[in-house]
Design a protein around this motif. Structure first.
Motif, PDB file in Angstrom:
ATOM      1  N   GLU A 126       3.615 -13.041  -8.829  1.00 62.41           N
ATOM      2  CA  GLU A 126       4.484 -13.961  -9.558  1.00 62.41           C
ATOM      3  C   GLU A 126       4.876 -13.263 -10.850  1.00 62.41           C
ATOM      4  O   GLU A 126       4.014 -12.714 -11.548  1.00 62.41           O
ATOM      5  N   LEU A 127       6.152 -13.277 -11.161  1.00 60.93           N
ATOM      6  CA  LEU A 127       6.646 -12.717 -12.415  1.00 60.93           C
ATOM      7  C   LEU A 127       7.139 -13.860 -13.280  1.00 60.93           C
ATOM      8  O   LEU A 127       7.893 -14.720 -12.807  1.00 60.93           O
ATOM      9  N   GLU A 128       6.727 -13.876 -14.534  1.00 57.32           N
ATOM     10  CA  GLU A 128       7.215 -14.843 -15.517  1.00 57.32           C
ATOM     11  C   GLU A 128       7.796 -14.060 -16.680  1.00 57.32           C
ATOM     12  O   GLU A 128       7.057 -13.526 -17.513  1.00 57.32           O
ATOM     13  N   VAL A 129       9.111 -13.963 -16.724  1.00 55.49           N
ATOM     14  CA  VAL A 129       9.796 -13.281 -17.815  1.00 55.49           C
ATOM     15  C   VAL A 129       9.977 -14.301 -18.939  1.00 55.49           C
ATOM     16  O   VAL A 129      10.774 -15.235 -18.812  1.00 55.49           O
ATOM     17  N   CYS A 130       9.225 -14.143 -20.029  1.00 49.20           N
ATOM     18  CA  CYS A 130       9.276 -15.082 -21.158  1.00 49.20           C
ATOM     19  C   CYS A 130      10.526 -14.788 -21.985  1.00 49.20           C
ATOM     20  O   CYS A 130      10.661 -13.696 -22.539  1.00 49.20           O
ATOM     21  N   LEU A 131      11.422 -15.756 -22.031  1.00 46.38           N
ATOM     22  CA  LEU A 131      12.701 -15.567 -22.714  1.00 46.38           C
ATOM     23  C   LEU A 131      12.590 -15.834 -24.209  1.00 46.38           C
ATOM     24  O   LEU A 131      11.888 -16.762 -24.629  1.00 46.38           O
ATOM     25  N   THR A 132      13.286 -15.035 -24.984  1.00 49.61           N
ATOM     26  CA  THR A 132      13.418 -15.311 -26.409  1.00 49.61           C
ATOM     27  C   THR A 132      14.499 -16.381 -26.584  1.00 49.61           C
ATOM     28  O   THR A 132      15.222 -16.720 -25.627  1.00 49.61           O
ATOM     29  N   ASP A 133      14.634 -16.895 -27.794  1.00 52.96           N
ATOM     30  CA  ASP A 133      15.631 -17.935 -28.062  1.00 52.96           C
ATOM     31  C   ASP A 133      17.058 -17.475 -27.793  1.00 52.96           C
ATOM     32  O   ASP A 133      17.924 -18.288 -27.486  1.00 52.96           O
ATOM     33  N   VAL A 134      17.321 -16.176 -27.913  1.00 56.31           N
ATOM     34  CA  VAL A 134      18.688 -15.674 -27.749  1.00 56.31           C
ATOM     35  C   VAL A 134      18.960 -15.137 -26.352  1.00 56.31           C
ATOM     36  O   VAL A 134      20.107 -14.830 -26.023  1.00 56.31           O
TER      37      VAL A 134
END
Length: 177
Positions: A126-134
């Protein structure tokens, strides 16, 4: 909080762990987990009990589609004793079922790479790419697709639903109401 996720079957758990370790530059962290899922008006609600990390109450909402998908989530870190909370939630909401897994966690840039052995289902990544606000969902999708290629995840290995849903379809979710 938002992330872009993919989940896929793994044909060779040890090889996937080796690749994830190389990409992260670490041996990763082993976590033994039990997720108890409760009915929710929308999305999914679970109580996560785990060794090596804080227990958490987690709500998340994401589509059941194959490939990278945007997930919105909220979480609350809990103390060590969560039995009473599980009992209160079960009495108020009922229980959909439990998922038990051994997870190997690797951090690759902004992505949490989970290599999981799920009781009753088998092996997954499982991959979880944590997004920044932008960052957009498309930015996260590009990161996920690069990592999929580096980890040898083929498009036909992708899964479109949660482990709990897979167990319920299989009849092993120990669901109760």
């Amino acid at each position: 909080m938002r992330n872009v996720e993919i989940k896929a079957r793994v044909r060779d758990l040890e090889r996937t762990r080796q690749l994830a370790a190389q990409l992260s530059g670490s041996d990763g962290q082993q976590l033994d987990m039990r997720d108890t899922f409760f009915p929710a008006a929308h999305g999914r609600l679970k109580l996560r009990e785990q060794t090596g990390a804080p227990n958490r109450l987690i709500f998340y909402d994401r589509p059941d589609t194959t490939g990278p998908k945007l997930s919105d989530y909220k979480l609350a870190n809990l103390g060590e004793e969560v039995g009473p909370l599980r009992e209160v939630l079960a009495a108020a909401l009922g229980v959909r079922g439990d998922v038990e897994k051994r997870r190997y966690l690797y951090l690759v840039g902004q992505t949490r790479v989970h290599v999981d052995r799920v009781t009753g289902l088998g092996d997954f990544v499982e991959l979880e790419v944590c997004l920044t606000d932008v960052q957009t969902a498309e930015d996260g999708q590009a990161v996920a697709e690069r990592l999929m290629e580096q980890l040898g995840v083929a498009p036909d290995d992708l899964i479109d639903c949660a482990y709990m849903d897979m167990l319920l379809k299989k009849g092993d979710g120990e669901a109760s109401s």
